[in-house]
Design an enzyme around this catalytic site. Structure first.
Site, PDB file in Angstrom:
ATOM      1  CB  VAL A  29      31.413  -9.800 -26.326  1.00  0.00           C
ATOM      2  CG1 VAL A  29      29.908  -9.598 -26.326  1.00  0.00           C
ATOM      3  CG2 VAL A  29      31.973  -9.611 -27.724  1.00  0.00           C
ATOM      4  N   PRO A  49      35.628 -20.284 -18.378  1.00  0.00           N
ATOM      5  CG  PRO A  49      36.018 -21.906 -19.983  1.00  0.00           C
ATOM      6  CD  PRO A  49      35.216 -20.667 -19.732  1.00  0.00           C
ATOM      7  CB  ALA A  50      40.321 -18.043 -18.606  1.00  0.00           C
ATOM      8  CG  ASP A 256      26.329  39.765 -38.082  1.00  0.00           C
ATOM      9  OD1 ASP A 256      25.630  40.562 -37.439  1.00  0.00           O
ATOM     10  OD2 ASP A 256      27.451  39.378 -37.723  1.00  0.00           O
ATOM     11  CE  LYS A 278      27.854  46.132 -37.284  1.00  0.00           C
ATOM     12  NZ  LYS A 278      26.896  45.327 -36.552  1.00  0.00           N
ATOM     13  N   GLY A 309      28.350  36.027 -38.194  1.00  0.00           N
ATOM     14  CA  GLY A 309      29.225  35.322 -39.103  1.00  0.00           C
ATOM     15  C   GLY A 309      30.589  35.115 -38.475  1.00  0.00           C
ATOM     16  N   GLY A 310      31.189  33.967 -38.725  1.00  0.00           N
ATOM     17  CA  GLY A 310      32.498  33.688 -38.138  1.00  0.00           C
ATOM     18  C   GLY A 310      32.400  33.444 -36.652  1.00  0.00           C
ATOM     19  CG  ASP A 311      34.807  33.392 -32.496  1.00  0.00           C
ATOM     20  OD1 ASP A 311      34.576  32.282 -32.015  1.00  0.00           O
ATOM     21  OD2 ASP A 311      35.106  34.394 -31.804  1.00  0.00           O
ATOM     22  CG  MET A 391      35.276  43.151 -42.417  1.00  0.00           C
ATOM     23  SD  MET A 391      34.768  43.846 -40.832  1.00  0.00           S
ATOM     24  CE  MET A 391      36.140  43.372 -39.786  1.00  0.00           C
ATOM     25  N   GLY A 420      34.051  32.252 -48.959  1.00  0.00           N
ATOM     26  CA  GLY A 420      34.713  31.046 -48.491  1.00  0.00           C
ATOM     27  C   GLY A 420      33.768  30.055 -47.839  1.00  0.00           C
TER      28      GLY A 420
END
Length: 481
Positions: A29, A49-50, A256, A278, A309-311, A391, A420
């Site tokens: 601590v 002490p230590a 999208d 689309k 959507g997605g990447d 798709m 999904g």
């Protein structure tokens, strides 16, 4: 005030340069408290002490002074701040009482009643610090708030604080009126400056600030930026932190059709939303028009988020949009999203790779531009690989026929994952020879991802999200064995 209520503390940041700070205790601590004091310029003294190994090593390097032995009040002589960090309540109380008698501020770890000063939970970003305190009454709540703030304030805030500090005199001279300075800051921080710092483009950020600080007649017109942001397949919890920040800063969002309403609800409330989605057979906005919209809004000085959507770079036409932005001289960045293959498979309990079944994954778009089919079906039909078709709902019969014709066994497992990661997710599972029949019977609609390969058979045993998969047993098959 009820006795159980925490006191109202006065927040304060202390300049400890050259001041003596005593830490009583030599364990883990105490080591954490010494670590927090590092870099403040304080003269750190540790009495115990230590010392545990890290503290002992720091003492050997001359970074702190070790006072060996048990606490004695004289340790507080010349001390400006003391921290009692032992596991001995009597020692901690002795430090607090001795500090009270000498007028020294004392913090007692985990004992708000004895402490006269408390050390807050902190979020540090360079020179920027955010301190959180519950008055000592609910330290775990303070830590929870800190953890949440850690996700909201990335490292660019530290770089921004340092940049503004370096130019402080010029900023005050440029806008001597406080109200005008505040308005200028709001405009400046709403622009692309911080985005440049996030992308480690510090020289460009410095030049941008210098242009803003130039006399009014010399200032260049404001110019916006575009962020291509992956929204994932639908579950808003899968957004990245950077995507969430950009949604909160956007002036305009071009999204999208497949971006879920849950994701859009996380965006800035007054942002302009433009759907440019689309879908098969209906192109609401041609790609060239989307590119033109991105350029138009950014050129007008707006912060634009192109939410996909997605990447953005996996069948998302992100490359085409970046080419248009680069040609127009628009600043941009890309924030990856979780692509449908990874997310839908995970939510369906399907590992895309498995040592026993598949050593590779192919991401394939079943939707091609007008013209001949250019897919290498012979390569796709090879075994011990997983195929993820995007798709593909409109071409399931073609996919089924071509894979079987090129040697993929008719009994190869498949899984269709509709919607999904969303609340209405459905999974249809079966054999490749029954693919089109099952899809028609269950009226599978877009968006749906088709997974073909031995791993698809695991969906029944490993499913964890939503209802169990639908399969051949749910419908009489025209070509069942």
């Amino acid at each position: 005030m009820p006795e159980t209520a925490s006191p109202r503390l006065f927040p304060l940041f202390a300049d400890l340069r050259g001041r003596a700070v005593l830490v009583v205790g030599g364990g883990a601590v105490a080591a954490r408290k010494v670590e927090a004091l590092a870099g403040t310029g304080a003269r750190i003294r540790v009495g115990a002490p230590a010392l545990e190994p890290a503290l002992a090593a720091a003492a050997a390097r001359g970074e702190l002074e070790h006072l060996p032995g048990r606490f004695v009040p004289s340790w507080l002589d010349g001390t400006w701040l003391a921290i009692a960090a032992t596991d001995d309540a009597a020692v901690n109380r002795a430090v607090a009482e001795a500090g009270e008698a000498r007028g020294v501020w004392v913090n007692v770890v985990d004992d708000a009643a004895l402490a006269r000063v408390q050390l807050p939970a902190r979020v540090e970003r360079g020179p920027l610090q955010i301190a959180i305190s519950s008055g000592g009454g609910a330290p775990m709540l303070a830590r929870l708030v800190r953890e949440r703030l850690e996700t909201q304030f990335d490292e660019s805030f530290g770089a921004l604080a340092g940049l503004l500090a370096r130019h402080r005199r010029t900023i005050v001279a440029r806008w001597p009126d406080t109200a005008a300075r505040r308005r200028a800051f709001e405009r400046l921080l709403a622009g692309p400056l911080q985005g440049l710092l996030r992308r480690r483009r510090h020289i460009e950020a410095e030049r941008m600030l210098e242009r803003e600080l130039a006399p009014a007649g010399d200032a260049a017109p404001a110019r916006g930026s575009v962020a291509l942001v992956g929204a994932g397949p639908g579950d808003a919890g899968l957004l990245t932190l950077r995507a969430l920040r950009l949604l909160g800063e956007a002036d305009v969002i071009l999204h999208d059709r497949l971006v879920s309403s849950e994701v859009l609800q996380l965006a800035r409330r007054d942002a302009e939303r433009i759907e440019v989605g689309k879908q098969a057979g209906r192109h609401a906005v041609p790609q060239e028009a989307i590119n033109a919209l991105l350029v138009e809004h950014a050129a007008a000085g707006r912060r634009v988020v192109r939410l996909k959507g997605g990447d953005p770079f996996v069948f998302g036409r992100g490359g085409e949009e970046l080419e248009a932005l680069r040609a127009a001289g628009i600043d941009y960045e890309v924030v990856p999203g979780i692509t449908a293959a990874a997310a839908c498979a995970a939510y369906a309990g399907i590992p895309l790779t498995h040592r026993d079944h598949a050593q590779s994954v192919r991401l394939v778009t079943a939707h091609a531009k007008e013209g001949p089919d250019t897919l290498d079906w012979a390569a796709l039909a090879q075994e011990r690989q997983t195929l993820a078709f995007y798709m593909g709902v409109a071409r399931l019969e073609v996919v089924q026929a071509q894979l079987i014709a090129h040697g993929r066994p008719p009994e190869t497992p498949f899984a269709l994952v509709e919607n999904g990661t969303r609340a209405d997710q459905r999974v249809v599972q079966g054999r490749l020879t029954d693919l089109s029949h099952l899809a028609r019977h269950h009226a599978v609609q877009s968006p749906a991802l088709l997974i073909v390969g031995e791993v698809a058979a695991l969906a029944g045993a490993l499913h964890w999200f939503g209802a169990p998969p639908l399969g051949a047993s749910d419908v009489p098959l025209a070509n069942a064995a």
